[in-house]
Scaffold this motif. Structure first.
Motif, PDB file in Angstrom:
ATOM      1  N   GLU A 177       6.692 -15.509  -5.076  1.00  0.00           N
ATOM      2  CA  GLU A 177       6.483 -14.903  -6.381  1.00  0.00           C
ATOM      3  C   GLU A 177       6.452 -13.377  -6.257  1.00  0.00           C
ATOM      4  O   GLU A 177       6.129 -12.831  -5.196  1.00  0.00           O
ATOM      5  N   ARG A 178       6.767 -12.727  -7.366  1.00  0.00           N
ATOM      6  CA  ARG A 178       6.683 -11.270  -7.388  1.00  0.00           C
ATOM      7  C   ARG A 178       5.225 -10.860  -7.248  1.00  0.00           C
ATOM      8  O   ARG A 178       4.331 -11.432  -7.874  1.00  0.00           O
ATOM      9  N   GLN A 233       9.464  -8.781  -4.482  1.00  0.00           N
ATOM     10  CA  GLN A 233       9.637 -10.225  -4.468  1.00  0.00           C
ATOM     11  C   GLN A 233      10.460 -10.616  -3.257  1.00  0.00           C
ATOM     12  O   GLN A 233      11.639 -10.248  -3.145  1.00  0.00           O
TER      13      GLN A 233
END
Length: 120
Positions: free
Chosen positions: A44-45, A39
């Motif tokens: 976003e991851r 991340q």
């Protein structure tokens, strides 16, 4: 108690290498696929890649294929992420994930992450 603990992050120059480790406990690593995620700030991851339990087959997201390699040592309960030819855009917190689908330990387990910073 299932635990996954990442380590090995740090500051590295563009083109450099790092090896991250994910030490697991509380479950039998041999039987489970392990994933690496990252991340970046403000993003976003995303999944980086994973290694299967049955045949150690690996899969990677396109942006890292050929530069990152995932391996596992079940005897040491450890999964590795070897990172070569690092780029500034690889800068992120890297996480290890164990997703256990059945049984009393069923759940999604994450470590605390380890910071990788690539300078340009």
């Amino acid at each position: 108690q299932v635990q996954v603990v990442e380590s090995g992050g740090g500051l590295v120059q563009h083109g450099g290498s790092l090896t991250l480790s994910c030490v697991t406990s509380g479950f039998t690593l041999d039987y489970h696929t392990i994933g690496w995620f990252r991340q970046a700030p403000g993003k976003e991851r995303e999944g980086v890649g994973c290694i299967s339990s049955s045949d150690n087959r690996t899969n990677y997201v396109g942006s890292v294929r050929g530069r990152l390699t995932i391996s596992r040592d079940n005897a040491k309960n450890t999964v590795y992420l070897q990172m070569n030819s690092l780029k500034p855009e690889d800068t992120a917190v890297y996480y290890c994930n164990a997703s256990i689908g059945v049984g009393l330990l069923m759940g999604d387990y994450w470590g605390q992450g380890t910071q990788v910073t690539v300078s340009s």
